[in-house]
Design a protein around this motif. Structure first.
Motif, PDB file in Angstrom:
ATOM      1  N   LYS A   1       0.970  -1.342  -0.159  1.00  0.00           N
ATOM      2  CA  LYS A   1      -0.045  -0.066   0.038  1.00  0.00           C
ATOM      3  C   LYS A   1       0.766   1.140  -0.054  1.00  0.00           C
ATOM      4  O   LYS A   1       1.854   1.087   0.805  1.00  0.00           O
ATOM      5  CB  LYS A   1      -0.920   0.031   1.369  1.00  0.00           C
TER       6      LYS A   1
ATOM      7  N   VAL B   1       0.974   4.846   1.059  1.00  0.00           N
ATOM      8  CA  VAL B   1       0.054   6.086   2.038  1.00  0.00           C
ATOM      9  C   VAL B   1       0.583   7.205   1.450  1.00  0.00           C
ATOM     10  O   VAL B   1       1.845   7.637   1.616  1.00  0.00           O
ATOM     11  CB  VAL B   1       0.169   5.700   3.363  1.00  0.00           C
TER      12      VAL B   1
ATOM     13  N   VAL C   1      -1.367  -0.143   7.558  1.00  0.00           N
ATOM     14  CA  VAL C   1      -2.483   1.111   6.930  1.00  0.00           C
ATOM     15  C   VAL C   1      -3.421   1.388   8.169  1.00  0.00           C
ATOM     16  O   VAL C   1      -3.450   2.641   8.403  1.00  0.00           O
ATOM     17  CB  VAL C   1      -3.162   0.345   5.787  1.00  0.00           C
TER      18      VAL C   1
ATOM     19  N   PHE D   1      -3.583   5.095   9.727  1.00  0.00           N
ATOM     20  CA  PHE D   1      -4.762   5.984   9.790  1.00  0.00           C
ATOM     21  C   PHE D   1      -5.589   6.263  11.250  1.00  0.00           C
ATOM     22  O   PHE D   1      -6.263   7.255  11.287  1.00  0.00           O
ATOM     23  CB  PHE D   1      -5.685   5.438   8.620  1.00  0.00           C
TER      24      PHE D   1
ATOM     25  N   ALA E   1      -5.097  12.785   3.786  1.00  0.00           N
ATOM     26  CA  ALA E   1      -4.234  11.364   3.260  1.00  0.00           C
ATOM     27  C   ALA E   1      -5.100  10.402   2.551  1.00  0.00           C
ATOM     28  O   ALA E   1      -6.200  10.456   2.504  1.00  0.00           O
ATOM     29  CB  ALA E   1      -3.667  10.788   4.861  1.00  0.00           C
TER      30      ALA E   1
ATOM     31  N   VAL F   1      -4.828   6.171   0.326  1.00  0.00           N
ATOM     32  CA  VAL F   1      -4.026   4.921   0.243  1.00  0.00           C
ATOM     33  C   VAL F   1      -4.449   4.497  -1.291  1.00  0.00           C
ATOM     34  O   VAL F   1      -5.286   4.593  -1.681  1.00  0.00           O
ATOM     35  CB  VAL F   1      -4.482   4.329   1.411  1.00  0.00           C
TER      36      VAL F   1
END
Lengths: 99, 99, 99
Positions: C7, C9, C67, C71, C86, C88
């Protein structure tokens, strides 16, 4: 609206490698690229000094068939020797003639 | 953790176009954007000189329904006339109220 | 060629938050990050002044399991208090040992 599927390849490396990376990317068949000046740190802690001296992030949108050539080039000439990371993601482009 | 699907639109163009692009993006309904100063080269070789003078990369996270408006705007006012490329990708946001 | 799913970010915030964000990201278990200096505007119009003073875009490639931690950290310590957004996205990496 019709989009064409392409791949976005992102490479982060020491600024000193920019010219060599761009030349190697052209040899891999890419048509265009974008370079950002960035900073950061990675897992090769011994390279943090170099990284603080400045990194570049090189992005290029390519066809699926170029991804293997680019990552073969990176894993042969850059990954083993330098603080260099790369990732690939899916993007859509409106007009595919420029990529 | 719940993420909301959005689209990330990325536009790369000559720095001189930044203000016009941002105005046009606002007219297309976007709520926020991020601009990076970048350099690079594309396939319009005759434009490499301009590009070396500096490019901008504009990113905005938008709802699916804004993508068509943005690309219609780009293909009407920017793509035919300038060294300008754009792509779209899928992203997830945690809080959708800001986008 | 084998890619490993990760992922990406991306966090955009006021430059003044860079050090705190990077520390918090390290506490969330990330191994590396890239910072770009950017500018732009968001939906918190009262913050445009700060934003014009300079923003940073911080990118990190992480495993799926990081993740949520990132977050949760952002929504606890940054989103409610600062102009901070933000998102992802999915990326593939060739060698996963660095991420």
């Amino acid at each position: 609206m019709d989009f064409v599927n392409k791949k976005l390849v992102t490479i982060v490396a020491e600024s000193a490698l920019e010219k060599r990376l761009v030349t190697s990317l052209h040899d891999s068949g890419i048509k265009g690229y974008t370079v950002s000046t960035v900073h950061g740190a990675g897992t090769r802690n011994q390279r943090v000094g170099d990284l603080q001296g400045g990194n570049v992030k090189i992005e290029c949108v390519v066809g699926e068939d170029h991804v293997d050539a680019i990552f073969t080039m990176l894993s042969t000439h850059f990954f083993p020797h330098y603080a260099c990371v790369a990732w690939v993601s899916e993007v859509g482009v409106f007009r595919d003639e420029r990529f």
